[in-house]
Motif scaffolding. Structure first.
Motif, PDB file in Angstrom:
ATOM      1  N   THR A  51      -8.180  -3.344   5.564  1.00 32.03           N
ATOM      2  CA  THR A  51      -7.400  -2.560   4.257  1.00 32.03           C
ATOM      3  C   THR A  51      -7.218  -0.860   5.144  1.00 32.03           C
ATOM      4  OG1 THR A  51      -7.624  -3.960   2.230  1.00 32.03           O
ATOM      5  CG2 THR A  51      -6.995  -1.715   1.281  1.00 32.03           C
ATOM      6  N   GLU A  53      -6.353   3.248   3.991  1.00 36.20           N
ATOM      7  CA  GLU A  53      -4.846   4.205   2.989  1.00 36.20           C
ATOM      8  C   GLU A  53      -4.221   5.299   3.326  1.00 36.20           C
ATOM      9  OE1 GLU A  53      -7.220   5.764  -0.584  1.00 36.20           O
ATOM     10  OE2 GLU A  53      -8.873   5.438   0.181  1.00 36.20           O
ATOM     11  N   LYS A  70      -2.285   1.896  -0.461  1.00 31.68           N
ATOM     12  CA  LYS A  70      -3.345   1.371  -0.017  1.00 31.68           C
ATOM     13  C   LYS A  70      -2.812  -0.130   1.214  1.00 31.68           C
ATOM     14  CE  LYS A  70      -7.251   1.793  -3.084  1.00 31.68           C
ATOM     15  NZ  LYS A  70      -8.094   1.177  -3.935  1.00 31.68           N
TER      16      LYS A  70
END
Length: 119
Positions: A51, A53, A70
């Motif tokens: 993950t 951002e 995200k």
């Protein structure tokens, strides 16, 4: 033959890539859809399914607020990263606003000023 679930919009918008809350790279959105983005960047220190951002702002707007999304990394290449919004919480308004902005502004611009380091 490609099978996409949503239409891709081509455009250019600079962004910052954050990993674990820290800015780690710059990049430029090359295309986007409701499901994800392709980001042109030379940053490679990221794993598939990780993950990240993404921070960007729309230039020329009165508001100077940065927006964040995200995404999961689903593809890596020497040209950049493919990221997917599936499975992460995002504001659908931000995703829609990004796609609308890219449709209206296909030309490249500088969005993040160069910051000089103090020595």
């Amino acid at each position: 033959m490609e099978h996409r679930l949503s239409k891709r919009v081509h455009g250019k918008l600079r962004l910052l890539v954050y990993k674990r809350g820290m800015p780690v790279a710059t990049g430029q959105i090359r295309d986007a859809s409701k499901r994800g983005l392709f980001i042109a960047t030379d940053y490679t220190d990221v794993q598939l399914n990780q993950t990240v951002e993404l921070e960007f702002r729309f230039p020329g707007k009165q508001e100077k607020q940065c927006r964040r999304l995200k995404a999961h990394v689903v593809r890596k290449s020497d040209k950049g990263l493919g990221v997917d919004f599936e499975g992460v919480e995002n504001d659908s308004f931000t995703v829609s606003s990004l796609i609308c902005w890219l449709k209206k502004h296909p030309m490249p611009m500088n969005y993040f000023p160069v910051r000089r380091q103090a020595y």
